[in-house]
Write an enzyme that holds these catalytic residues in place. Structure first.
Site, PDB file in Angstrom:
ATOM      1  N   GLY A   1     -39.448  -2.531  -1.830  1.00 37.44           N
ATOM      2  CA  GLY A   1     -40.586  -1.958  -2.543  1.00 37.44           C
ATOM      3  C   GLY A   1     -40.264  -0.657  -3.273  1.00 37.44           C
ATOM      4  O   GLY A   1     -41.165   0.143  -3.516  1.00 37.44           O
ATOM      5  N   SER A   2     -39.001  -0.448  -3.664  1.00 40.22           N
ATOM      6  CA  SER A   2     -38.687   0.816  -4.344  1.00 40.22           C
ATOM      7  C   SER A   2     -39.363   0.879  -5.718  1.00 40.22           C
ATOM      8  O   SER A   2     -39.753   1.957  -6.170  1.00 40.22           O
ATOM      9  CB  SER A   2     -37.175   1.036  -4.445  1.00 40.22           C
ATOM     10  OG  SER A   2     -36.591   0.119  -5.329  1.00 40.22           O
ATOM     11  N   ASN A   3     -39.542  -0.263  -6.375  1.00 40.84           N
ATOM     12  CA  ASN A   3     -40.261  -0.264  -7.659  1.00 40.84           C
ATOM     13  C   ASN A   3     -41.747   0.031  -7.455  1.00 40.84           C
ATOM     14  O   ASN A   3     -42.369   0.706  -8.278  1.00 40.84           O
ATOM     15  CB  ASN A   3     -40.072  -1.595  -8.388  1.00 40.84           C
ATOM     16  CG  ASN A   3     -38.766  -1.623  -9.161  1.00 40.84           C
ATOM     17  OD1 ASN A   3     -38.582  -0.850 -10.098  1.00 40.84           O
ATOM     18  ND2 ASN A   3     -37.841  -2.475  -8.741  1.00 40.84           N
TER      19      ASN A   3
ATOM     20  N   ASN B   1     -43.748  -8.283 -14.897  1.00 40.19           N
ATOM     21  CA  ASN B   1     -42.675  -8.525 -13.922  1.00 40.19           C
ATOM     22  C   ASN B   1     -41.476  -7.686 -14.328  1.00 40.19           C
ATOM     23  O   ASN B   1     -41.231  -7.478 -15.516  1.00 40.19           O
ATOM     24  CB  ASN B   1     -42.268  -9.998 -13.914  1.00 40.19           C
ATOM     25  CG  ASN B   1     -41.130 -10.261 -12.938  1.00 40.19           C
ATOM     26  OD1 ASN B   1     -41.147  -9.774 -11.797  1.00 40.19           O
ATOM     27  ND2 ASN B   1     -40.117 -11.009 -13.363  1.00 40.19           N
TER      28      ASN B   1
ATOM     29  N   HIS C   1     -37.375  -7.585 -14.088  1.00 43.72           N
ATOM     30  CA  HIS C   1     -36.247  -8.469 -13.805  1.00 43.72           C
ATOM     31  C   HIS C   1     -34.960  -7.653 -13.947  1.00 43.72           C
ATOM     32  O   HIS C   1     -34.797  -6.928 -14.927  1.00 43.72           O
ATOM     33  CB  HIS C   1     -36.256  -9.653 -14.783  1.00 43.72           C
ATOM     34  CG  HIS C   1     -35.218 -10.667 -14.464  1.00 43.72           C
ATOM     35  ND1 HIS C   1     -35.385 -11.601 -13.459  1.00 43.72           N
ATOM     36  CD2 HIS C   1     -33.989 -10.870 -14.980  1.00 43.72           C
ATOM     37  CE1 HIS C   1     -34.294 -12.347 -13.388  1.00 43.72           C
ATOM     38  NE2 HIS C   1     -33.428 -11.933 -14.289  1.00 43.72           N
TER      39      HIS C   1
ATOM     40  N   ASP D   1     -39.870 -16.252 -16.293  1.00 41.94           N
ATOM     41  CA  ASP D   1     -38.996 -15.232 -16.910  1.00 41.94           C
ATOM     42  C   ASP D   1     -38.956 -15.299 -18.440  1.00 41.94           C
ATOM     43  O   ASP D   1     -37.998 -14.838 -19.061  1.00 41.94           O
ATOM     44  CB  ASP D   1     -37.550 -15.349 -16.390  1.00 41.94           C
ATOM     45  CG  ASP D   1     -37.405 -14.776 -14.987  1.00 41.94           C
ATOM     46  OD1 ASP D   1     -38.275 -14.000 -14.555  1.00 41.94           O
ATOM     47  OD2 ASP D   1     -36.406 -15.108 -14.318  1.00 41.94           O
TER      48      ASP D   1
ATOM     49  N   GLU E   1     -34.420   0.683 -13.408  1.00 42.03           N
ATOM     50  CA  GLU E   1     -35.727   0.039 -13.216  1.00 42.03           C
ATOM     51  C   GLU E   1     -36.805   1.066 -12.888  1.00 42.03           C
ATOM     52  O   GLU E   1     -37.946   0.959 -13.337  1.00 42.03           O
ATOM     53  CB  GLU E   1     -35.658  -0.979 -12.068  1.00 42.03           C
ATOM     54  CG  GLU E   1     -34.828  -2.207 -12.387  1.00 42.03           C
ATOM     55  CD  GLU E   1     -34.830  -3.216 -11.236  1.00 42.03           C
ATOM     56  OE1 GLU E   1     -35.879  -3.442 -10.620  1.00 42.03           O
ATOM     57  OE2 GLU E   1     -33.753  -3.770 -10.933  1.00 42.03           O
TER      58      GLU E   1
HETATM   59  C1  GAR Z   1     -35.366  -5.291  -8.085  1.00 38.93           C
HETATM   60  O1  GAR Z   1     -34.055  -5.146  -8.561  1.00 38.93           O
HETATM   61  C2  GAR Z   1     -36.125  -6.268  -8.958  1.00 38.93           C
HETATM   62  O2  GAR Z   1     -35.800  -6.194 -10.316  1.00 38.93           O
HETATM   63  C3  GAR Z   1     -35.672  -7.586  -8.389  1.00 38.93           C
HETATM   64  O3  GAR Z   1     -35.607  -7.379  -6.993  1.00 38.93           O
HETATM   65  C4  GAR Z   1     -35.368  -5.995  -6.725  1.00 38.93           C
HETATM   66  C5  GAR Z   1     -36.469  -5.503  -5.827  1.00 38.93           C
HETATM   67  O4  GAR Z   1     -36.253  -4.203  -5.384  1.00 38.93           O
HETATM   68  N1  GAR Z   1     -36.597  -8.615  -8.748  1.00 38.93           N
HETATM   69  C6  GAR Z   1     -36.231  -9.882  -8.998  1.00 38.93           C
HETATM   70  O5  GAR Z   1     -35.088 -10.278  -8.899  1.00 38.93           O
HETATM   71  C7  GAR Z   1     -37.384 -10.811  -9.394  1.00 38.93           C
HETATM   72  N2  GAR Z   1     -36.885 -11.946 -10.102  1.00 38.93           N
HETATM   73  P1  GAR Z   1     -37.416  -3.321  -4.750  1.00 38.93           P
HETATM   74  O6  GAR Z   1     -38.097  -4.161  -3.665  1.00 38.93           O
HETATM   75  O7  GAR Z   1     -36.700  -2.138  -4.159  1.00 38.93           O
HETATM   76  O8  GAR Z   1     -38.368  -2.947  -5.841  1.00 38.93           O
END
Ligand code: GAR
Length: 204
Positions: free
Chosen positions: A16-18, A111, A113, A154, A183
């Site tokens: 969940g860092s995003n 989303n 990616h 996507d 990101e």
């Molecule tokens: C992120 O790099 C995101 O772009 C990717 O998973 C990671 C989640 O990190 N998402 C995908 O691959 C979706 N197709 P987070 O949980 O730390 O945000």
């Protein structure tokens, strides 16, 4: 509506860092949005913990909890309705969003990616698999893309994209770290852009 804050749900599956970077940006910039709900296919994960710690409703909704797919979709739509959700940000959500939910949020679902779409997208391309594929292909650069979620996986309209170099000696993990840093800048900026577009659409 003056001073209306867009009610946002985030969908997460892991760290969940995003989600955290969006939450921080909403508080700091400030953005005219508030995160009112976190939906996850996992009951325990970093994102759900963060939601609970920050007074954001955390709902575990997974296909496995329901006898039929239709009931699962119904539960997701009901939760979104219950919290009056107006827009959705997928933030590390590793499941396909049901068609009915995508249809309920046209041009209102983002989303992120971890690659330069349209390259390295589609079925099976998520998380570390994306970075492994980028390195295997010998690309000189990668990056992150924020796009609108549409029926085609996507493939929705790109809102923002940022490039990062692939460096000699990179492993999928080091590349993932560099992309993730990017990101965390890109997603808040893309959300800001979408909120602006939503406002313009309302004025028209
Ligand atoms: C992120 O790099 C995101 O772009 C990717 O998973 C990671 C989640 O990190 N998402 C995908 O691959 C979706 N197709 P987070 O949980 O730390 O945000």
């Amino acid at each position: 509506m003056p001073n209306h804050k867009t009610r946002l749900a985030v969908f997460c599956s892991g760290t969940g860092s995003n989600f955290k970077s969006l939450h921080e940006a909403i508080a700091k910039r400030p953005l005219d949005a508030e995160i009112v709900l976190c939906i996850s296919n996992r009951s325990q994960c970093g994102a759900m913990e963060f939601a609970r710690e920050n007074g954001i409703a955390a709902r575990h909704i997974s296909e496995k909890q329901f006898a039929t797919y239709a009931e699962f979709v119904e539960a997701m739509l009901a939760a979104l309705g219950e919290y009056g959700v107006e827009a959705i940000a997928l933030a590390g959500y590793m499941r396909k969003v049901p068609q009915a939910v995508v249809a309920a949020y046209p041009e209102r679902m983002l989303n992120i990616h971890p690659a330069l779409l349209p390259k390295f997208g589609g079925e099976g391309m998520y998380g570390i698999h994306v970075h492994t594929a980028v390195l295997a292909s010998g690309e000189a650069e990668s990056g992150a893309t924020v796009h609108i979620v549409s029926e085609e996986y996507d493939k929705g309209r790109i809102v923002l994209q940022e490039r990062v170099p692939v460096l000699p000696g990179d492993t999928p993990e080091t590349l993932a770290g560099r992309v993730l840093e990017c990101e965390h800048r890109l997603y808040p900026a893309a959300l800001e852009k979408l909120l602006g577009e939503m406002k313009t659409a309302e004025i028209r």
